[in-house]
Design a protein around this motif. Sequence first.
Motif, PDB file in Angstrom:
ATOM      1  N   GLU A   1       0.832  -1.205   0.000  1.00 21.94           N
ATOM      2  CA  GLU A   1       0.000   0.000   0.000  1.00 21.94           C
ATOM      3  C   GLU A   1       0.871   1.261   0.000  1.00 21.94           C
ATOM      4  O   GLU A   1       0.589   2.223  -0.731  1.00 21.94           O
ATOM      5  CB  GLU A   1      -0.936   0.004   1.205  1.00 21.94           C
TER       6      GLU A   1
ATOM      7  N   LEU B   1       2.355   1.584  -3.560  1.00 21.59           N
ATOM      8  CA  LEU B   1       1.356   2.028  -4.536  1.00 21.59           C
ATOM      9  C   LEU B   1       0.966   3.484  -4.310  1.00 21.59           C
ATOM     10  O   LEU B   1       0.758   4.232  -5.268  1.00 21.59           O
ATOM     11  CB  LEU B   1       0.116   1.135  -4.477  1.00 21.59           C
ATOM     12  N   LYS B   2       0.875   3.885  -3.053  1.00 23.20           N
ATOM     13  CA  LYS B   2       0.520   5.272  -2.744  1.00 23.20           C
ATOM     14  C   LYS B   2       1.552   6.228  -3.333  1.00 23.20           C
ATOM     15  O   LYS B   2       1.219   7.299  -3.832  1.00 23.20           O
ATOM     16  CB  LYS B   2       0.416   5.472  -1.234  1.00 23.20           C
TER      17      LYS B   2
ATOM     18  N   LEU C   1      -3.936   2.765  -6.836  1.00 18.10           N
ATOM     19  CA  LEU C   1      -4.337   2.477  -5.457  1.00 18.10           C
ATOM     20  C   LEU C   1      -5.751   2.979  -5.200  1.00 18.10           C
ATOM     21  O   LEU C   1      -6.559   2.294  -4.572  1.00 18.10           O
ATOM     22  CB  LEU C   1      -3.355   3.103  -4.465  1.00 18.10           C
TER      23      LEU C   1
ATOM     24  N   THR D   1      -8.799   0.562  -4.155  1.00 17.59           N
ATOM     25  CA  THR D   1      -9.493   0.790  -2.889  1.00 17.59           C
ATOM     26  C   THR D   1     -10.988   0.957  -3.116  1.00 17.59           C
ATOM     27  O   THR D   1     -11.796   0.417  -2.355  1.00 17.59           O
ATOM     28  CB  THR D   1      -8.905   2.025  -2.169  1.00 17.59           C
TER      29      THR D   1
END
Length: 129
Positions: free
Chosen positions: A69, A72-73, A80, A84
């Motif tokens: 995460e 990807l952020k 992301l 999500t």
Amino acid sequence: MPPYQLTLSEFLAARQSDLRLSDEDLARLAGLETPKIWPLILNGKAKLPLQRIEGVAYALEVEAGALLEMALKEYLPDLLEVLTRAWGPRLVAIERDVIGHLRHVAAGGNRIVSVIVNGVPMDQEGRYA
């Protein structure tokens, strides 16, 4: 970025320092082909290969999902965001364990758990019955 939030590189460097791992030890534990890539990742000249997330997470003793995460952020924020929205927020290990246990119990014919958890009975694949 808020001042209290570390970049991925800063986080990786901090965990490596906390664990007192050399670049060579980290590369070996993470399954990286060469320790020479690690300093490049730490100084932002190379990206952490996403296919190596699990190995690096293992080496740094962090949850692979959390590390993915973070990557990807930083590397692919639009992806992301889409993931999500499509799949919902990432679950931590204990949440996955609880859900797995509930699915196991419900699959064994204990429909009471399904009714209590979901309000409506679900089958083994998580579809509403």
